[in-house]
Design an enzyme around this catalytic site. Structure first.
Site, PDB file in Angstrom:
ATOM      1  N   ASP A  62      48.827  30.833  31.827  1.00 20.22           N
ATOM      2  CA  ASP A  62      46.817  31.188  32.268  1.00 20.22           C
ATOM      3  C   ASP A  62      46.105  29.834  32.225  1.00 20.22           C
ATOM      4  OD1 ASP A  62      44.440  33.936  32.634  1.00 20.22           O
ATOM      5  OD2 ASP A  62      44.753  31.703  32.657  1.00 20.22           O
ATOM      6  N   TYR A  64      43.057  37.518  28.025  1.00 16.13           N
ATOM      7  CA  TYR A  64      42.193  38.425  28.777  1.00 16.13           C
ATOM      8  C   TYR A  64      42.321  37.699  30.768  1.00 16.13           C
ATOM      9  CZ  TYR A  64      38.642  39.752  32.117  1.00 16.13           C
ATOM     10  OH  TYR A  64      37.823  39.701  33.405  1.00 16.13           O
ATOM     11  N   LYS A  70      37.499  28.283  37.624  1.00 15.29           N
ATOM     12  CA  LYS A  70      36.440  27.306  36.532  1.00 15.29           C
ATOM     13  C   LYS A  70      36.080  26.016  36.948  1.00 15.29           C
ATOM     14  CE  LYS A  70      37.205  31.185  33.302  1.00 15.29           C
ATOM     15  NZ  LYS A  70      35.843  31.288  32.890  1.00 15.29           N
TER      16      LYS A  70
END
Ligand code: KE4
Length: 432
Positions: free
Chosen positions: A241, A146, A269
């Protein structure tokens, strides 16, 4: 004594009248674990408290950002100090270059970085940049990975080697995913075949170098090297990613751990220390195509927000000065993962696990779990029962079998012992 969650229930009922599902991100609704979601009012260190005053050992850490734990003093002080000077200017501030220096110093291939406000923005922009740089249309992603909710990445993977993306969400026209190729993770042959079929047509491959979004799934031996060789041969860009793995698995992320240099890296994050930040970076030769220097457009009102920069700078500064934290996190995570696995074995519960450093998942499956097909064999009902039993015993796990758990610098031996004891109790109920 059974914990009451009456306040959370009341808050959820109010929220559902105002916000779809009562949540601002679907996973928070606890839909896949069969219980009402909690409303959290405070966090400190490795603990959070819900609206009813129940305390939990937290293994989500806001889905990864809080590697230093909740309300880390250095982060809070930095945000307060920044806020006293104003919250946003829509103009450049010294804080942006301060954080940029720290981020770039962690990744040898990176000469420039652009900050945005989420991981979704980071990956969406990196893909646009890769298409602009290579002048190619096709992109490759992997089932179970994802990368945020931009249209081109919301594809359902079908069968077949080179699956032209089938929209994985309502509202995404098939024209928007027709150039997205979705392949099985950890399958080198699939990658070889798709680059044969779409020679010189693939702008980029975007991959979670260690997957967190089907539960934790590490790359098989040689897999990342194969992605690097195959993309380089075709002059396609390799995008790591590292929204989840960046500064999580090592100060230099998964690319440091596995010794692979991608062409672009996306982040989020941890670099925001719990405030909204995303970023994408790489060599100037590619990054200088981004507006205002080049023809690839990307913009954002709150990109580089001074409070978010301050929180990220405080977090990364601490990590840079305390790199021994990564070995410590690895040790304590190994202990808790092994302890819970042993409890499952003693109770005769079928469980396997994957762990890389401080991110891990217990799968209710025989295993091994190495891709989406094997992850999807997990008994999600059993996971739901485990989740609820652990919650009842003060352990807050990710409310989905297909998410990674995270451990941070504030977790203690006592937290580990409490977690293993709760698991023994939970397996007694699951096994019953
Ligand atoms: P955000 O847009 O949620 O900041 O980042 C998207 C993203 C991109 N890349 C990776 C590897 C990610 O894990 C994420 C987001 N992670 C999820 C957790 N699986 C966020 C939690 C949520 O969706 O509420």
């Amino acid at each position: 004594m059974a914990r009451t969650t009456e306040q959370s229930r009341r808050l959820q009922q109010r929220a559902e009248k105002l916000i779809p599902g009562g949540v601002n991100s679907p996973v928070r609704a606890f839909r896949s674990v069969g219980c009402d979601p909690l409303h959290i009012v405070r966090g400190e260190g490795s603990h959070i408290w819900d609206a009813d005053g129940n305390q939990y050992v937290d293994y989500i850490g806001s889905w990864g950002p809080l590697i230093l734990g909740h309300a880390a003093p250095a982060v809070i002080e930095a945000v307060i100090a920044a806020a006293r000077n104003g919250t946003s200017f829509g103009a450049s501030t010294p804080a942006e270059a301060d954080l940029a220096e720290l981020v770039i110093s962690a990744f040898p291939h990176m000469q420039k970085v652009r900050f945005v406000s989420s991981g979704t923005e980071a990956t969406m922009s990196a893909i646009r940049l890769a298409r602009g740089y290579t002048q190619r249309k096709y992109i490759v992603k992997f089932e179970g990975c994802y990368h945020g909710h931009s249209d081109a990445l919301l594809v359902k993977a079908g069968s077949g080697i080179a699956t032209l993306g089938i929209p994985g969400s309502a509202g995404v026209p098939e024209e928007f995913t027709q150039f997205t190729l979705a392949l099985p993770y950890n399958d080198v042959n699939a990658i070889e075949r798709v680059f044969d079929k779409f020679k010189r047509q693939i702008a980029c491959v975007i991959v979670e170098p260690v997957v967190g979004n089907m539960g934790c799934v590490p790359p098989s031996a040689g897999y990342l090297e194969a992605l690097r060789v195959i993309t380089k041969r075709d002059q396609s860009l390799l995008i790591f990613d590292e929204v989840m793995t960046g500064f999580r698995l090592a100060y230099g992320g998964a690319q440091e751990l596995y010794g692979i240099e991608p062409d672009l890296t996306t982040m989020g994050k941890i670099i925001g220390g719990g405030l909204p930040v995303g970023a994408y970076g790489g060599p100037s030769e590619i990054m200088d195509l981004i507006a205002p220097l080049g023809p690839v457009y990307q913009a954002g009102t709150l990109s580089g927000n001074p409070l978010a920069m301050a929180a990220g700078y405080a977090t990364l500064s601490y990590l840079r000065e305390h790199k021994e934290i990564y070995a410590k996190l690895d040790t304590i995570a190994a202990e808790v993962v092994a302890g819970v696995a042993a409890a499952a074995r003693s109770a005769g519960v079928t469980l396997c696990h994957n762990r890389v450093g401080s991110m891990f998942t217990w799968f209710f499956a025989k295993g091994p779990v190495s891709d989406w097909t094997s992850a999807a064999k997990s008994d999600t009902a059993a996971f739901g029962g485990f989740f609820r039993a652990m919650l009842e015993n003060g352990i807050y796990l990710p409310p989905s079998q297909f998410e990674a758990a995270f451990l941070g610098a504030a977790h203690t031996k006592q937290d580990v012992d409490q977690t293993i004891a709760a698991a023994k109790h939970a397996f007694a109920t699951v096994a019953a």
